[in-house]
Design a protein around this motif. Structure first.
Motif, PDB file in Angstrom:
ATOM      1  N   GLY B 184      -4.819  10.619   1.633  1.00 51.96           N
ATOM      2  CA  GLY B 184      -5.910  10.416   0.697  1.00 51.96           C
ATOM      3  C   GLY B 184      -7.227  10.134   1.378  1.00 51.96           C
ATOM      4  O   GLY B 184      -8.199   9.759   0.738  1.00 51.96           O
ATOM      5  N   LEU B 185      -7.272  10.301   2.705  1.00 51.61           N
ATOM      6  CA  LEU B 185      -8.475   9.956   3.443  1.00 51.61           C
ATOM      7  C   LEU B 185      -9.389  11.144   3.662  1.00 51.61           C
ATOM      8  O   LEU B 185     -10.535  10.976   4.050  1.00 51.61           O
ATOM      9  CB  LEU B 185      -8.092   9.368   4.805  1.00 51.61           C
ATOM     10  CG  LEU B 185      -7.270   8.083   4.749  1.00 51.61           C
ATOM     11  CD1 LEU B 185      -6.872   7.661   6.147  1.00 51.61           C
ATOM     12  CD2 LEU B 185      -8.052   6.978   4.061  1.00 51.61           C
ATOM     13  N   THR B 267     -11.179  11.435   8.784  1.00 48.02           N
ATOM     14  CA  THR B 267     -11.330  10.639   7.561  1.00 48.02           C
ATOM     15  C   THR B 267     -12.679  10.959   6.940  1.00 48.02           C
ATOM     16  O   THR B 267     -13.657  11.194   7.626  1.00 48.02           O
ATOM     17  CB  THR B 267     -11.282   9.129   7.838  1.00 48.02           C
ATOM     18  OG1 THR B 267     -12.249   8.820   8.838  1.00 48.02           O
ATOM     19  CG2 THR B 267      -9.926   8.668   8.287  1.00 48.02           C
ATOM     20  N   ASP B 284     -12.930   4.726  -0.427  1.00 45.46           N
ATOM     21  CA  ASP B 284     -12.540   4.972  -1.824  1.00 45.46           C
ATOM     22  C   ASP B 284     -13.286   6.168  -2.409  1.00 45.46           C
ATOM     23  O   ASP B 284     -12.790   6.844  -3.318  1.00 45.46           O
ATOM     24  CB  ASP B 284     -12.820   3.732  -2.679  1.00 45.46           C
ATOM     25  CG  ASP B 284     -11.809   2.635  -2.418  1.00 45.46           C
ATOM     26  OD1 ASP B 284     -12.000   1.515  -2.924  1.00 45.46           O
ATOM     27  OD2 ASP B 284     -10.823   2.892  -1.696  1.00 45.46           O
ATOM     28  N   TYR B 287     -11.305   9.130  -1.546  1.00 42.79           N
ATOM     29  CA  TYR B 287     -10.065   9.104  -2.330  1.00 42.79           C
ATOM     30  C   TYR B 287     -10.308   9.650  -3.735  1.00 42.79           C
ATOM     31  O   TYR B 287      -9.582  10.526  -4.222  1.00 42.79           O
ATOM     32  CB  TYR B 287      -9.557   7.661  -2.391  1.00 42.79           C
ATOM     33  CG  TYR B 287      -8.145   7.516  -2.877  1.00 42.79           C
ATOM     34  CD1 TYR B 287      -7.854   7.555  -4.231  1.00 42.79           C
ATOM     35  CD2 TYR B 287      -7.104   7.331  -1.977  1.00 42.79           C
ATOM     36  CE1 TYR B 287      -6.558   7.421  -4.674  1.00 42.79           C
ATOM     37  CE2 TYR B 287      -5.806   7.182  -2.412  1.00 42.79           C
ATOM     38  CZ  TYR B 287      -5.540   7.225  -3.762  1.00 42.79           C
ATOM     39  OH  TYR B 287      -4.255   7.093  -4.208  1.00 42.79           O
ATOM     40  N   PHE B 296      -3.367  14.725  -6.498  1.00 45.78           N
ATOM     41  CA  PHE B 296      -2.645  13.931  -5.509  1.00 45.78           C
ATOM     42  C   PHE B 296      -1.436  14.703  -5.008  1.00 45.78           C
ATOM     43  O   PHE B 296      -0.774  15.398  -5.767  1.00 45.78           O
ATOM     44  CB  PHE B 296      -2.166  12.605  -6.109  1.00 45.78           C
ATOM     45  CG  PHE B 296      -3.274  11.717  -6.593  1.00 45.78           C
ATOM     46  CD1 PHE B 296      -3.404  11.410  -7.925  1.00 45.78           C
ATOM     47  CD2 PHE B 296      -4.194  11.196  -5.700  1.00 45.78           C
ATOM     48  CE1 PHE B 296      -4.423  10.587  -8.378  1.00 45.78           C
ATOM     49  CE2 PHE B 296      -5.214  10.378  -6.137  1.00 45.78           C
ATOM     50  CZ  PHE B 296      -5.332  10.069  -7.485  1.00 45.78           C
ATOM     51  N   THR B 299       0.183  11.003  -2.251  1.00 45.55           N
ATOM     52  CA  THR B 299      -0.918  10.172  -1.768  1.00 45.55           C
ATOM     53  C   THR B 299      -0.625   8.707  -2.066  1.00 45.55           C
ATOM     54  O   THR B 299      -0.221   8.361  -3.170  1.00 45.55           O
ATOM     55  CB  THR B 299      -2.230  10.568  -2.480  1.00 45.55           C
ATOM     56  OG1 THR B 299      -2.386  11.981  -2.384  1.00 45.55           O
ATOM     57  CG2 THR B 299      -3.412   9.883  -1.854  1.00 45.55           C
ATOM     58  N   LEU B 301      -1.220   4.692  -2.833  1.00 50.23           N
ATOM     59  CA  LEU B 301      -2.163   3.846  -3.559  1.00 50.23           C
ATOM     60  C   LEU B 301      -1.619   2.436  -3.564  1.00 50.23           C
ATOM     61  O   LEU B 301      -0.466   2.219  -3.900  1.00 50.23           O
ATOM     62  CB  LEU B 301      -2.341   4.353  -4.994  1.00 50.23           C
ATOM     63  CG  LEU B 301      -3.272   3.508  -5.864  1.00 50.23           C
ATOM     64  CD1 LEU B 301      -4.710   3.750  -5.456  1.00 50.23           C
ATOM     65  CD2 LEU B 301      -3.088   3.834  -7.340  1.00 50.23           C
ATOM     66  N   ARG B 412     -11.601   4.302  -8.554  1.00 55.02           N
ATOM     67  CA  ARG B 412     -11.942   5.079  -7.354  1.00 55.02           C
ATOM     68  C   ARG B 412     -12.643   6.383  -7.726  1.00 55.02           C
ATOM     69  O   ARG B 412     -13.551   6.836  -7.014  1.00 55.02           O
ATOM     70  CB  ARG B 412     -10.683   5.359  -6.544  1.00 55.02           C
ATOM     71  CG  ARG B 412     -10.047   4.092  -5.993  1.00 55.02           C
ATOM     72  CD  ARG B 412      -8.973   4.385  -4.995  1.00 55.02           C
ATOM     73  NE  ARG B 412      -8.290   3.165  -4.579  1.00 55.02           N
ATOM     74  CZ  ARG B 412      -7.563   3.056  -3.496  1.00 55.02           C
ATOM     75  NH1 ARG B 412      -7.420   4.102  -2.696  1.00 55.02           N
ATOM     76  NH2 ARG B 412      -6.960   1.930  -3.192  1.00 55.02           N
TER      77      ARG B 412
END
Lengths: 379, 490
Positions: B184-185, B267, B284, B287, B296, B299, B301, B412
């Motif tokens: 998720g980065l 990232t 975030d 994300y 997703f 991913t 959380l 987010r």
């Protein structure tokens, strides 16, 4: 007949049509291809009419039976047009390979190679060409859905929206070059009688018409479906604006297919089959050109001029070699350029064949072959 | 069956036609004038573009495979002492000239067909990527599947790093991008996707960001990462011992910065307006942006529940034994841990893996011309860590957990949208959606779309459809359940 007609269209259409049609119609390009198929279905009625007017005869031979003063000029026009078209197709091979993989190989190599092979194929005869065409057409039909399946993860049907946002004008404009590609099927009129149904004489006119038209519809269905799939898949994968930027969108699509580390870089294999398809188209056109020139010079056998035409073909192809961008600009108006030869001339000739039906001369009164005895057609 | 003479000649004609065709095609596919020999090419796995020392110049850096170690014999100890790749740079006014200079320096023809990554320095991206794109689009060596990235710093520094797990930076980056969805980065963006985003109306492109970071581990060959959202600070780097067999000045050793080894990290996302870099998405923001663009894919959380929403711990009471039945087993009730009385992580924290396809984005145009968007994201989640001993078979508890996850995702996403508004970019493609559904309305607003989007209401709906508990529904250390108000498990 189906294989010959399919190659006459797909040899060029799958490579250049998607990009050119999309330039006009953007995401509605698939509609333009559909329209072109419908136009071909309408124009294809001329071929069954030829069957009715002159059963078992090609267009030029039927015209020659009735009158030489008209047949020779018409054949000359067809001969020049077919030579020009074959030169374009032959040059297409060099463009394709140079753009894809072999930038340093001179165009002369490709043109001479394909020209030589096409001339040899024409000399071998129509049956040989049709057998090769059947094999390659079957392969192309298998490759097309395979191409779609391998690139499924790239396809987004949202790319077809908005539908008809700019109206029908761009779609009609886009159908013009596509129709130019599709109408090349009508060139089969020159040898249509050679592929007729031997039982046609036993049927009434309606049945004979439908029998002949069914074959045309089969060609229309195959070519339209494959062109539709190819055009649609590149638009769905890249979007219309990206397709407009590409010289050969179908090739770019194949370059992107990547399934893991093993199944990738598939364009080489596809180029191999495409080259076969283009070669078959060049061979068919060469055969047709031989037929036209044979009628022009009053020859009985068309094969005798196959190697003779090789020289003008290579010369013309080398003269026509131009920047791919200029070539694309020429193809954009191909529908207008080819329409008089592929449709109008056929219709006018058909009209005169029908008009001069009573003037068919017996074989004894026709001019004797003026060529060397060894050039007489072999049984 | 006896063949007729005509049939025989046709068969001969067919074969005599096929054989030269196949032969000539084989020759053609072998290359003709374009044949390539392996010793004549320099295999480039990664390419970096920085600003040159002169105005208007570019510095092209290529990471080249060292064929001696890749294809040659290994050393006497069984491991190659030479690096697996080396880096070469050249400066020129254009990319093509720089590439030719590389060929001159390498002594081999620069071959980019296998270049997995193309890294563009941030400074170059700020000036606009369109000229670079033109070069990459025309040359057939570059493919649409190659990955594009933006470097924080110099692109040449990125290619000059020797990874710990993966030696070649380009492969390290490629693997990191392949797994970007699982962190998720960041997000993988290929050259073709970037070009498509640039050409789409109503969408601005983004690219993943790569940067060089110091490693925390004191042992060579080990790498540990601390994700910002998990809290904590990275350990102080110290000077690690030199690996055996590697001379200190060897280009194979990671670049030392004050005694600190470096590695690469992918990232964040770089935001572009048209083709110019305008800012970055971090943490975030990334994300939420990836959630809006792609959904997703496994991913993670982590959600911290507020205290008032923490469901009560289940108290354990010894079961009442039936009369006449004795047991030597002693059951103890485990009291709840008072807050702050231990070093354990606070209760009310959980982690989950999320799965969702790209959200539905619906433009809503009112007859009066008003515009708003509705974003619907349907998510499936699988719990991986639950700190607090919840009874997930309790419907009330389950619903509270679900709402917490939905709220965190929504938060987010909102953070990402706020960042888009601040940068005045539309990487999600709201404009594209409007163009496809209401082309007439799009033609009216496209000129000032970024400003309009910043003030357009966007209704975000996150629906957590299923919450899988994993293979367990609780921690075993709390024993069996009591009878007060809870279900017995038999």
């Amino acid at each position: 007949m189906w294989a010959l007609g399919t190659h006459l269209v797909l040899g060029t259409a799958t490579i250049y049509a998607p990009g050119i049609v999309t330039q006009f119609a953007q995401q509605d390009a698939w509609l333009a291809v559909l329209l072109a198929g419908m136009f071909l279905a309408a124009g294809g009625t001329l071929l069954p009419l030829l069957t009715l007017a002159a059963p078992g005869k090609g267009l030029l031979r039927a015209l020659e039976e009735r009158t030489t003063w008209l047949a020779r000029p018409v054949a000359l026009v067809y001969g020049l047009f077919l030579l020009h078209l074959e030169a374009l197709v032959t040059d297409e091979v060099s463009t394709l390979w140079q753009q894809a993989t072999m930038a340093q190989t001179p165009a002369t190599f490709f043109i001479v190679t394909v020209g030589l092979l096409a001339a040899g194929a024409a000399r071998a005869g129509l049956e040989t060409i049709s057998r090769v065409a059947t094999l390659v057409a079957a392969t192309l039909i298998v490759l097309t859905p395979l191409m779609v399946i391998l690139g499924l993860n790239m396809i987004h049907f949202d790319e077809f929206r908005p539908v008809l946002a700019t109206g029908w004008e761009p779609v009609l404009a886009a159908s013009q070059p596509a129709t130019g590609f599709f109408n090349e099927v009508l060139l089969l009129a020159l040898i249509w009688g050679n592929m007729g149904d031997v039982r046609a004489a036993s049927r009434n006119r309606g049945q004979r018409f439908w029998q002949a038209y069914r074959n045309v519809l089969l060609i229309v269905l195959t070519t339209t479906l494959i062109s539709l799939v190819v055009t649609g898949v590149v638009i769905a994968a890249f979007g219309p604006r990206e397709v407009t930027r590409m010289l050969i969108p179908t090739l770019e699509y194949l370059r992107v297919i990547r399934l893991g580390e093993f199944l990738q870089r598939l364009e080489s294999g596809t180029l191999f089959f495409w080259t076969w398809s283009i070669f078959v188209k060049a061979a068919i056109l060469h055969f047709l050109a031989c037929e036209a020139w044979a009628v022009t010079f009053g020859l009985r056998d068309a094969k005798v001029v196959s190697l003779t035409l090789l020289g003008p073909l290579v010369f013309l192809a080398l003269s026509l070699t131009r920047d791919p961008v200029h070539f694309q600009n020429y193809i954009m108006v191909w529908g207008f350029v080819s329409f008089p030869f592929e449709v109008l001339l056929l219709a006018v000739s058909l009209f005169f064949i029908w008009l001069l039906q009573g003037r068919v001369r017996p074989p004894e009164s026709r001019p004797a072959p003026s060529d060397h005895p060894r050039k007489v057609a072999r049984p | 069956m006896r063949r007729k003479p005509g049939q025989e000649s046709r068969r001969v004609g067919l074969f005599s036609l096929l054989i030269p065709i196949l032969g000539l095609l084989l020759l053609a596919t072998a290359g003709c004038w374009d044949h390539l020999e392996m010793p004549d090419v320099a295999w480039i796995l990664g390419m970096g573009i920085d600003l040159g020392s002169k105005p208007g110049w570019y510095r092209v850096t290529a990471m080249v495979i060292n064929t001696r170690t890749t294809f040659g014999p290994v050393g006497p100890q069984g491991s190659a002492t030479e690096p697996a790749n080396f880096v070469v740079s050249a400066e020129a006014p254009s990319l093509l000239e720089a590439s030719r200079l590389l060929t001159a320096r390498l002594g081999r023809r620069a071959y980019y067909v296998f270049a997995d990554v193309i890294i563009i320095a941030g400074d170059v991206a700020k000036q606009g990527i369109a000229p670079l794109e033109d070069f990459f689009s025309r040359d057939r060596q570059f493919r649409r599947a190659q990955r594009f990235l933006v470097a924080k710093g110099l692109a040449s520094d990125i290619l000059d790093v020797r990874g710990t797990v993966e030696e070649r930076p380009s492969i390290l980056i490629t693997k990191a991008l392949d797994h970007a969805g699982q962190t998720g980065l960041s997000e993988m963006v290929t050259k073709g996707q970037f070009e498509q985003m640039m050409s789409n109306p109503g969408q601005d492109p983004v690219l993943p960001v790569v940067e060089r970071v110091p490693t925390e581990s004191q042992n060579v060959g080990r790498f540990s990462a601390t994700l910002p959202e998990l809290g904590g600070t990275p350990a102080e780097p110290s000077s690690p011992p030199e690996p055996e067999g590697v001379p200190p000045e060897s280009p194979s050793s990671p670049i030392m910065e004050g005694g600190v080894r470096s590695t690469l990290q992918v990232t964040g996302l770089a935001a572009f307006r048209n083709d110019e870099l305008v800012g970055f998405f971090d943490g975030d923001e990334t994300y939420g942006l990836v959630a809006l663009r792609r959904g997703f894919n496994n991913t993670p959380l982590t959600v911290t529940l507020p205290p008032d929403q923490t469901p009560p711990l289940v108290r354990i009471a010894p079961p009442s034994l039936p009369p006449g039945k004795g047991s030597s087993t002693q059951y103890h009730s485990v009291p709840a841990t008072p807050p702050g009385s231990s070093t354990r992580p606070p209760a009310g924290r959980l982690s989950a893996l999320l799965f969702a396809s790209a959200p539905q984005i619906q433009p809503l145009v009112t007859p009066s011309g008003g515009l708003r968007f509705r974003v619907i994201l349907q998510v499936n989640a699988t719990l991986t860590e639950v700190w607090g001993g919840y009874d997930l078979l309790n419907t009330e508890v389950l619903n509270k957990v679900k709402r917490s996850i939905e709220q965190e995702i929504r938060r987010r996403i909102q953070v990402a949208l706020d960042r888009c508004a601040k940068l005045q970019v539309d990487p999600v493609g709201f404009g594209l959606k409007l163009y496809r559904s209401h082309p007439q309305r799009w033609s009216e607003v496209q000129q000032h779309w970024p400003q309009l989007l910043a003030s357009t209401p966007i209704d975000i709906r996150v629906e957590l459809r299923t919450l899988n508990p994993g293979l367990s529904v609780g921690v075993p250390m709390h024993g069996r359940r009591g009878t007060e108000g809870s279900n017995l498990r038999r």
